[in-house]
Design an enzyme around this catalytic site. Structure first.
Site, short mmCIF file in Angstrom:
data_model
loop_
_atom_site.label_atom_id
_atom_site.label_comp_id
_atom_site.label_asym_id
_atom_site.label_seq_id
_atom_site.Cartn_x
_atom_site.Cartn_y
_atom_site.Cartn_z
N ASN A 62 2.52 -10.52 -1.68
CA ASN A 62 1.84 -9.56 -2.84
C ASN A 62 2.33 -10.39 -4.08
O ASN A 62 3.06 -11.27 -4.19
CB ASN A 62 2.72 -8.18 -2.74
N GLU A 64 1.82 -9.29 -8.07
CA GLU A 64 1.95 -8.05 -8.92
C GLU A 64 1.59 -8.58 -10.28
O GLU A 64 1.16 -9.82 -10.64
CB GLU A 64 3.35 -7.77 -8.96
N CYS A 73 -1.35 -5.98 -2.50
CA CYS A 73 -0.42 -6.01 -1.44
C CYS A 73 -0.86 -7.47 -0.66
O CYS A 73 -1.59 -8.03 -0.58
CB CYS A 73 -0.50 -5.03 -0.49
N GLU A 75 -0.97 -7.94 2.38
CA GLU A 75 -1.81 -7.86 3.62
C GLU A 75 -3.19 -8.03 2.99
O GLU A 75 -4.02 -8.84 3.80
CB GLU A 75 -1.77 -6.33 4.39
N CYS A 112 0.60 -0.20 3.61
CA CYS A 112 0.16 1.03 2.82
C CYS A 112 -1.31 1.51 3.21
O CYS A 112 -1.91 1.06 3.94
CB CYS A 112 0.20 0.75 1.22
N CYS A 115 -4.08 -0.93 2.49
CA CYS A 115 -4.07 -2.07 3.36
C CYS A 115 -4.74 -1.75 4.82
O CYS A 115 -5.44 -2.38 5.20
CB CYS A 115 -2.68 -2.62 3.57
N1 THU Z 1 3.68 -4.00 -0.68
C1 THU Z 1 2.69 -4.92 0.22
O1 THU Z 1 2.64 -6.09 -0.11
N2 THU Z 1 2.31 -4.61 1.24
C2 THU Z 1 2.62 -3.02 1.67
O2 THU Z 1 1.91 -2.86 2.75
C3 THU Z 1 3.19 -2.08 0.79
C4 THU Z 1 3.69 -2.61 -0.81
C5 THU Z 1 3.75 -4.37 -2.03
C6 THU Z 1 3.02 -3.85 -3.29
C7 THU Z 1 4.04 -4.25 -4.44
O3 THU Z 1 3.92 -5.37 -4.99
C8 THU Z 1 5.35 -4.03 -3.72
O4 THU Z 1 5.15 -4.27 -2.10
C9 THU Z 1 6.28 -2.69 -4.15
O5 THU Z 1 5.22 -1.61 -3.64
#
Ligand code: THU
Length: 163
Positions: A62, A64, A73, A75, A112, A115
């Site tokens: 991920n 940010e 994310c 994925e 999520c 994704c």
């Molecule tokens: N996140 C992912 O990388 N994948 C997911 O399926 C759920 C959430 C990340 C997004 C964000 O950077 C952090 O987790 C908190 O939500």
């Protein structure tokens, strides 16, 4: 509604040692990917590793952003990279894991909805489910042999959009 019948069941494993060698390798690669996450805001590092049909391995984490919705994310970082670099090669398996910076996540995290929808696009493209392996930093491992169907049984299908 025939989607419901095709909905898969998750297989649960209590230890990584119960997985095949290939799945163990992919899950460990996802753990390496999580170390490279850029997650200064959530402090929740997610790692993803993909095995392509041609044997290529792709890792994503991920990423940010201070403008929160601009982040992405793990994925989608991984699957979009696969789609752009290897557009003709199906993804066989995806491993997803997490390493929170301040506590231990001892159960699998689910991808999520955005994704899952993105992953399902490539399942439809290649008419092949993408096996999903999920684990927290520790604890049980869930495997979906039928890809996103286990998590998104009523997903939006391309056949419903008459173009
Ligand atoms: N996140 C992912 O990388 N994948 C997911 O399926 C759920 C959430 C990340 C997004 C964000 O950077 C952090 O987790 C908190 O939500």
């Amino acid at each position: 509604m025939d989607q419901i019948k095709k909905e898969s069941v998750l297989t649960r494993y209590s230890s990584i040692n119960e997985l095949s060698t290939a799945d163990q390798f992919l899950l460990k690669e996802a753990k390496h990917a999580a170390e490279k996450a850029y997650a200064p805001y959530s402090k929740f590092n997610v790692g993803c590793a993909l095995l392509l049909e041609n044997g290529v391995l792709i890792r994503g984490s991920n990423q940010e952003n201070i403008a929160y919705p601009s982040g992405l994310c793990a994925e989608r970082v991984a699957i979009f990279y696969a789609g752009s670099e290897h557009p003709d090669v199906p993804v066989l398996t995806m491993a997803i894991t997490v390493k929170a910076q301040n506590y231990i996540v001892d159960e699998p995290i689910m991808s999520c909805g955005a994704c899952l929808q993105s992953i399902s696009e490539y399942e439809m493209k290649f008419e092949k489910p993408i096996r999903m392996i999920l684990q927290g930093e520790t604890g049980e491992i869930f495997i979906s042999e039928n890809g996103t169907r286990a998590f998104l049984p009523f997903q939006f299908f391309v056949k419903q959009l008459k173009l």
